[in-house]
Design a protein around this motif. Structure first.
Motif, PDB file in Angstrom:
ATOM      1  N   VAL A 238       0.844  -1.200   0.000  1.00  0.00           N
ATOM      2  CA  VAL A 238       0.000   0.000   0.000  1.00  0.00           C
ATOM      3  C   VAL A 238       0.880   1.252   0.000  1.00  0.00           C
ATOM      4  O   VAL A 238       0.576   2.240  -0.676  1.00  0.00           O
ATOM      5  CB  VAL A 238      -0.958  -0.004   1.206  1.00  0.00           C
ATOM      6  CG1 VAL A 238      -1.686   1.330   1.326  1.00  0.00           C
ATOM      7  CG2 VAL A 238      -1.971  -1.128   1.074  1.00  0.00           C
ATOM      8  N   ALA A 241       2.039   1.852  -3.457  1.00  0.00           N
ATOM      9  CA  ALA A 241       0.974   2.460  -4.253  1.00  0.00           C
ATOM     10  C   ALA A 241       0.873   3.954  -3.990  1.00  0.00           C
ATOM     11  O   ALA A 241       0.701   4.759  -4.915  1.00  0.00           O
ATOM     12  CB  ALA A 241      -0.361   1.781  -3.954  1.00  0.00           C
ATOM     13  N   ARG A 242       0.990   4.354  -2.720  1.00  0.00           N
ATOM     14  CA  ARG A 242       0.885   5.768  -2.367  1.00  0.00           C
ATOM     15  C   ARG A 242       2.032   6.587  -2.969  1.00  0.00           C
ATOM     16  O   ARG A 242       1.837   7.684  -3.492  1.00  0.00           O
ATOM     17  CB  ARG A 242       0.876   5.928  -0.844  1.00  0.00           C
ATOM     18  CG  ARG A 242      -0.350   5.334  -0.163  1.00  0.00           C
ATOM     19  CD  ARG A 242      -1.603   6.085  -0.551  1.00  0.00           C
ATOM     20  NE  ARG A 242      -2.784   5.470  -0.020  1.00  0.00           N
ATOM     21  CZ  ARG A 242      -3.303   5.733   1.189  1.00  0.00           C
ATOM     22  NH1 ARG A 242      -2.698   6.587   1.979  1.00  0.00           N
ATOM     23  NH2 ARG A 242      -4.414   5.134   1.578  1.00  0.00           N
ATOM     24  N   THR A 302      -3.440   2.256 -10.739  1.00  0.00           N
ATOM     25  CA  THR A 302      -2.729   2.191  -9.463  1.00  0.00           C
ATOM     26  C   THR A 302      -3.700   2.305  -8.294  1.00  0.00           C
ATOM     27  O   THR A 302      -3.524   1.647  -7.260  1.00  0.00           O
ATOM     28  CB  THR A 302      -1.658   3.297  -9.398  1.00  0.00           C
ATOM     29  OG1 THR A 302      -0.742   3.117 -10.491  1.00  0.00           O
ATOM     30  CG2 THR A 302      -0.885   3.240  -8.089  1.00  0.00           C
ATOM     31  N   GLN A 303      -4.731   3.123  -8.435  1.00  0.00           N
ATOM     32  CA  GLN A 303      -5.757   3.205  -7.390  1.00  0.00           C
ATOM     33  C   GLN A 303      -6.467   1.860  -7.229  1.00  0.00           C
ATOM     34  O   GLN A 303      -6.752   1.424  -6.107  1.00  0.00           O
ATOM     35  CB  GLN A 303      -6.763   4.302  -7.738  1.00  0.00           C
ATOM     36  CG  GLN A 303      -6.190   5.710  -7.585  1.00  0.00           C
ATOM     37  CD  GLN A 303      -7.100   6.780  -8.141  1.00  0.00           C
ATOM     38  OE1 GLN A 303      -7.975   6.506  -8.971  1.00  0.00           O
ATOM     39  NE2 GLN A 303      -6.915   8.012  -7.702  1.00  0.00           N
ATOM     40  N   GLU A 306      -4.109  -0.449  -5.379  1.00  0.00           N
ATOM     41  CA  GLU A 306      -4.100  -0.176  -3.936  1.00  0.00           C
ATOM     42  C   GLU A 306      -5.327  -0.774  -3.257  1.00  0.00           C
ATOM     43  O   GLU A 306      -5.228  -1.385  -2.188  1.00  0.00           O
ATOM     44  CB  GLU A 306      -4.061   1.333  -3.681  1.00  0.00           C
ATOM     45  CG  GLU A 306      -4.050   1.679  -2.204  1.00  0.00           C
ATOM     46  CD  GLU A 306      -4.081   3.173  -1.949  1.00  0.00           C
ATOM     47  OE1 GLU A 306      -4.247   3.568  -0.777  1.00  0.00           O
ATOM     48  OE2 GLU A 306      -3.957   3.958  -2.909  1.00  0.00           O
ATOM     49  N   CYS A 309      -5.017  -4.474  -2.800  1.00  0.00           N
ATOM     50  CA  CYS A 309      -4.104  -4.851  -1.719  1.00  0.00           C
ATOM     51  C   CYS A 309      -4.795  -4.840  -0.357  1.00  0.00           C
ATOM     52  O   CYS A 309      -4.357  -5.514   0.578  1.00  0.00           O
ATOM     53  CB  CYS A 309      -2.907  -3.902  -1.676  1.00  0.00           C
ATOM     54  SG  CYS A 309      -1.746  -4.133  -3.046  1.00  0.00           S
ATOM     55  N   ASP A 316      -0.952  -9.308  -1.657  1.00  0.00           N
ATOM     56  CA  ASP A 316      -0.562  -7.940  -1.970  1.00  0.00           C
ATOM     57  C   ASP A 316       0.870  -7.816  -2.481  1.00  0.00           C
ATOM     58  O   ASP A 316       1.137  -7.007  -3.376  1.00  0.00           O
ATOM     59  CB  ASP A 316      -0.779  -7.031  -0.759  1.00  0.00           C
ATOM     60  CG  ASP A 316      -0.098  -7.556   0.507  1.00  0.00           C
ATOM     61  OD1 ASP A 316       0.416  -8.684   0.475  1.00  0.00           O
ATOM     62  OD2 ASP A 316      -0.095  -6.826   1.513  1.00  0.00           O
ATOM     63  N   CYS A 320       1.893  -6.305  -6.049  1.00  0.00           N
ATOM     64  CA  CYS A 320       2.819  -5.179  -6.121  1.00  0.00           C
ATOM     65  C   CYS A 320       3.932  -5.452  -7.131  1.00  0.00           C
ATOM     66  O   CYS A 320       4.253  -4.598  -7.968  1.00  0.00           O
ATOM     67  CB  CYS A 320       3.400  -4.925  -4.733  1.00  0.00           C
ATOM     68  SG  CYS A 320       4.466  -3.478  -4.634  1.00  0.00           S
TER      69      CYS A 320
END
Length: 338
Positions: A238, A241-242, A302-303, A306, A309, A316, A320
């Motif tokens: 996560v 992703a951010r 990508t959202q 996330e 995940c 996850d 990734c």
């Protein structure tokens, strides 16, 4: 009562006003921080055997016994329940309807909006339901600045912006970085950008940063190595992703400015925090490889990555690795076409 995150102070600063506080959401570090704060304010410590009863999933069956027990020293007791689920709704409701005085603090993960435990906490006036989700943007900046202020440490705006861009999503990880920087600085010192980079430049967050930049410029081998290093240092998907979403957003901002006639150099200089000088060439290479529509589509993907995940039982780490691998392959293909 449902408590907005901006109003959480009314719970933390006045625990005597509540019988039951439910802390739930995705940010386990923030949940533990709030729970510890409440317990410490009521009992004076986290491990007082006479005033604090800590229950894990294996000892939930002792809840009613602990919640109705009398305090041996006259102070208020706290029943601190971890790994809470909806199966506790009945026992908690029964205790609240009784004459006990213990404060019940329940830590839970993500709970459905219509779940029994959330409904119980949100409908009763003597109970509080606090959603704990990862902070970002200005909210994260404000929290970081407050944590430094609590330790009598200052930080420049430039250093704060860069630090926030490097931090992961989990509150425990954020607090660990703040503790490390505060120890480095000492009281009454103001951290600048160089200080911050020296302290966290070799952390897992920096490895995430490397993997994201390398993927966007099409370096497949470098992406794999940096990502594995980040994961081995404790980074979570996560957080990847951010960081990726933040990088895409900055690329889109510069790309849009350039298409409107602004020079690339001026557009990049307008970013806050600025692109780290060692990353500027990588940033420029990504600008050449990705169009605005492609960046918008990648942000959407990508959202979705996330969100995937965060699903229970999701693989996850595998997701990734695949997501960054696909990005690096697309960028490499675009580079070959140039």
């Amino acid at each position: 009562m449902k408590i907005d995150t901006r109003s959480v102070g009314k719970v933390l600063n006045a625990p005597e006003a509540w019988r039951f506080v439910l802390l739930h959401g995705d940010d386990s570090g923030l949940i533990r921080e709030y729970a510890s704060d409440l317990v410490r304010r009521v009992a004076g410590s986290l491990d007082d055997p006479f005033r604090v009863a800590t229950l894990t999933r294996e000892t939930h069956d002792r809840f009613e016994e602990e919640a109705t027990a009398l305090s041996l020293d006259g102070g208020q007791r706290v029943v601190w329940v971890r790994e809470g689920t909806d199966t506790l709704a009945g026992p908690v409701s029964g205790v609240l309807d009784g004459t006990g005085s213990a404060l019940i603090v329940v830590e839970a993960g993500p709970l459905p909006a219509r779940g029994k435990l959330r409904k119980l906490a949100e409908e009763r006036k003597d109970s509080a339901s606090v959603g704990c989700y990862p902070e970002e943007g200005r909210a994260l900046e404000a929290s970081v600045r407050r944590m430094f202020a609590e330790r009598q440490v200052g930080i420049t705006a430039e250093a704060l912006g860069w630090l926030v861009s490097q931090l992961g999503a989990d509150r425990a990880g954020v607090r660990n970085e703040i503790e490390k920087l505060a120890l480095y600085a000492g009281p009454d010192h103001e951290l600048d950008l160089d200080d911050v980079r020296v302290c966290i430049g070799d952390s897992g967050s920096a490895s995430i940063d490397d993997s994201v930049f390398l993927a966007m410029e099409g370096d497949r081998t470098g992406t794999d190595l940096a990502l594995e290093r980040a994961l081995s240092e404790g980074a979570n998907p996560v957080a990847v992703a951010r960081v990726l979403l933040g990088h895409i957003s900055r690329l889109r901002r510069v790309k849009a400015a350039v298409e409107q006639g602004v020079s690339r150099a001026d557009a990049m200089r307008s970013l806050r925090p600025p692109v780290f000088f060692k990353k500027q060439q990588s940033f420029e290479r990504a600008l050449q490889l990705w169009s605005l529509p492609a960046l918008a589509e990648l942000a959407s993907r990508t959202q979705a990555f996330e969100l995937s995940c965060k699903q229970t039982g999701a693989m996850d780490v595998l997701l990734c690795r695949r997501h960054l691998s696909v990005i690096a392959a697309r960028a490499a293909a675009a580079s070959r076409r140039r």
